[in-house]
Design a protein around this motif. Structure first.
Motif, PDB file in Angstrom:
ATOM      1  N   THR A 130       1.209  -1.718  -0.332  1.00  0.00           N
ATOM      2  CA  THR A 130      -0.229  -0.114   0.158  1.00  0.00           C
ATOM      3  C   THR A 130       0.532   1.190  -0.159  1.00  0.00           C
ATOM      4  N   PRO A 131       0.144   2.271   0.024  1.00  0.00           N
ATOM      5  CA  PRO A 131       1.090   3.918  -0.530  1.00  0.00           C
ATOM      6  C   PRO A 131       1.770   3.951   0.748  1.00  0.00           C
ATOM      7  N   ILE A 132       2.684   4.766   0.941  1.00  0.00           N
ATOM      8  CA  ILE A 132       2.940   5.234   2.318  1.00  0.00           C
ATOM      9  C   ILE A 132       2.462   6.402   2.747  1.00  0.00           C
ATOM     10  N   LEU A 134      -7.941   8.139   8.187  1.00  0.00           N
ATOM     11  CA  LEU A 134      -7.802   6.801   8.284  1.00  0.00           C
ATOM     12  C   LEU A 134      -6.058   5.806   9.289  1.00  0.00           C
ATOM     13  N   ILE A 135      -6.054   6.979   9.395  1.00  0.00           N
ATOM     14  CA  ILE A 135      -4.515   6.660  10.557  1.00  0.00           C
ATOM     15  C   ILE A 135      -5.083   7.252  12.396  1.00  0.00           C
ATOM     16  N   ALA A 136      -6.517   8.093  11.931  1.00  0.00           N
ATOM     17  CA  ALA A 136      -6.540   8.502  13.440  1.00  0.00           C
ATOM     18  C   ALA A 136      -7.587   7.701  14.276  1.00  0.00           C
ATOM     19  N   ARG A 137      -8.733   7.518  12.519  1.00  0.00           N
ATOM     20  CA  ARG A 137      -9.963   6.285  12.798  1.00  0.00           C
ATOM     21  C   ARG A 137      -9.447   5.101  13.860  1.00  0.00           C
ATOM     22  N   GLY A 138      -8.776   5.035  12.592  1.00  0.00           N
ATOM     23  CA  GLY A 138      -8.394   3.170  13.058  1.00  0.00           C
ATOM     24  C   GLY A 138      -7.694   3.418  14.586  1.00  0.00           C
ATOM     25  N   ILE A 139      -6.247   3.701  14.146  1.00  0.00           N
ATOM     26  CA  ILE A 139      -5.102   3.607  15.428  1.00  0.00           C
ATOM     27  C   ILE A 139      -5.870   4.165  17.365  1.00  0.00           C
ATOM     28  N   PRO A 153      -3.904   0.507   7.015  1.00  0.00           N
ATOM     29  CA  PRO A 153      -3.682   0.469   5.868  1.00  0.00           C
ATOM     30  C   PRO A 153      -4.273  -0.258   4.974  1.00  0.00           C
ATOM     31  N   ILE A 154      -4.141  -1.312   5.553  1.00  0.00           N
ATOM     32  CA  ILE A 154      -4.237  -2.762   5.148  1.00  0.00           C
ATOM     33  C   ILE A 154      -5.680  -3.131   4.927  1.00  0.00           C
TER      34      ILE A 154
END
Length: 425
Positions: free
Chosen positions: A49-51, A57-62, A92-93
């Motif tokens: 996946t892209p860097i 995405l990161i804020a809600r995911g993690i 991301p995955i």
RNA sequence: GUGACCGUAGCUCAGGUGGUUAGAGCGCCAGGUUGUGGCCCUGGAGGUCGGGGGUUCAAGUCCCCUCGGUCACCCCA
């Protein structure tokens, strides 16, 4: 020197032949290659996946309140969009899995990854601002066999590198429903200690009390000895999954220790949590960690829950541990042939011969310089070349090459037209 | 973000209490072999002593600031 640019703080240049294994390209090639092979053997396929990802995405995911999101992200704004250099790969995955509807593929998805991640922490041994993670995810099942499979896969990597002395710690965090109950019990237990806790822990008491469990402060560890125990609060189903997982691991002789204090720093984990610990690589002693994250998909917008489990591991820490433990490190492949030439016509011939020998599969070196034969021989020696081809005036006249065996010192003449055949047989 | 320690040749490091042209080992280059490596011998190149300011007749050495590195806290892979 003084005005030159240097690499960004917390990043590393990887160089050929570097002294320290962690910055030596040959080591990275080897380690990456072995990881690819293992993943393949275990039936996992690579996902890249892209860097760059959307910050949301990161804020809600993690999790907004995690340290990673609240203070360790490299973000960049462009127009009114906020991007982030990915701090990890699980979110991301899952994003990619959902976006491309991989659930429509038959069976569960077994995916693995390997690549750079970024966190704006102060660098120290085993912790860098650009670091590299590899890991694997099984998405689409909550069967404990998937948890066990992820753990055996992770252990296989360290086994393969002959790394002994790593400790696998295991715990269950329970479900989304039971976690708040434990959280309350823990807060209730800790509040009376008030001032005995560090400022950091007091702060965490309101925001993220579970993280206090893995404090390093001795006084706090003592307080925690009588704290409510996480597994006591876990729901029946999580508990029976946990029991199954332990049975599966015992069945394949994976040794582990149960650690009711083990928690994870990312919000999306539920049930199974594990960590692989290794002393001797500094204070950053977690080689790898992971667990089940059945809540992640929903957190980032999936309509239906998607059960999943995975592990993430640090490449730098793996290499550091290999070096520290004296595990075998790969050596550089020596040159099969080195070509030495004197004079212009011989130089052209050397170029030609180099080309055809390389086409025939040999590792061939030469240096396009006008240095003395002695100097060129020294280069050949340093490159650990098995044989040296010498081309100078005499060889050009007779159309034969002088071939020297560097081990025995023995030399023979071989006509140019027979050279490739002679050296490749 | 906080703290500790450290910055002298490409690398690893010496340079008591400030005093002539700043050293070693390794590495690099060349010569000792008019066309031959590893070992050995000889020679050479390479340093604004991280940078700036100050104290002093004099600073690599003392003081201040600054930049960089390492490790630790924290956090996590």
């Amino acid at each position: 020197m003084r005005n030159m640019f240097r690499n960004v703080e917390g990043t590393n240049d990887l160089l050929p032949g570097a002294q320290k294994a962690i910055v030596r390209t040959e080591i990275w090639h080897h380690v990456e290659e072995v990881i690819h092979q293992i993943m393949l053997r275990y039936g996992f396929s690579e996902i890249r996946t892209p860097i760059l990802e959307h910050t949301g995405l990161i804020a809600r995911g993690i999790g907004q309140l995690t340290d990673i999101v609240s203070k360790e992200m490299f973000t960049l704004e462009r127009g009114d969009t906020s991007y982030v250099l990915r701090p990890e790969l699980t979110a991301p995955i899952m994003r990619s899995y959902l976006q491309h509807h991989l659930e429509q593929q038959s069976g569960v998805q077994r995916l693995y990854y390997l690549g750079p991640c970024f966190r704006a922490e102060r660098p120290q041994k085993g912790r860098y601002r650009q670091f590299h993670q590899f890991g694997a995810e099984i998405i689409g099942t909550d069967d404990p066999r998937a948890d066990a499979e992820i753990i055996t896969l992770m252990m296989e990597v360290y086994d393969t590198f002959e790394l002994t002395g790593a400790k696998l710690r295991l715990n269950t965090l329970g479900s989304a429903e039971t976690r708040p109950k434990y959280r309350e019990a823990l807060i209730e237990y800790l509040i009376p200690f008030g001032d005995a806790l560090t400022a950091i822990s007091r702060e965490r008491l309101s925001r993220n009390p579970l993280r206090i469990l893995d404090t390093k402060v001795e006084a706090e560890r003592k307080i925690l000895e009588n704290a409510p125990c996480l597994p006591d609060y876990v729901d029946q189903e999580s508990l029976s999954n946990y029991e199954s997982l332990k049975r599966l691991l015992r069945a394949v002789e994976i040794s582990f220790v149960e650690d009711p204090m083990l928690v994870r720093g990312l919000d999306y984990y539920t049930r199974t949590a594990f960590e692989l610990e290794y002393g001797g690589i500094g204070a950053q002693n977690a080689l790898a960690g992971g667990g089940r994250y059945d809540l992640l998909a929903s957190a980032i917008g999936a309509k239906n829950p998607v059960p999943a489990v995975g592990f993430a591991a640090g490449m730098e820490r793996l290499i550091l541990a290999m070096e520290a433990s004296g595990a075998p490190l790969p050596t550089v492949r020596p040159f099969d042939i080195w070509i030495v030439s004197l004079g212009e016509t011989a130089g052209k011939k050397a170029f030609e011969i180099t080309h055809y020998l390389r086409k025939s599969g040999l590792r061939v070196g030469m240096e396009p310089t006008k240095r003395s034969m002695k100097a060129q021989m020294r280069l050949a020696n340093r490159a650990d070349a098995h044989r040296v081809i010498i081309l100078a005036e005499q060889e050009m006249q007779t159309e034969t090459a002088t071939v020297k065996n560097m081990l025995t010192g023995e030399q023979k003449s071989i006509p140019f037209i027979e050279l490739v055949e002679n050296l490749t047989k």
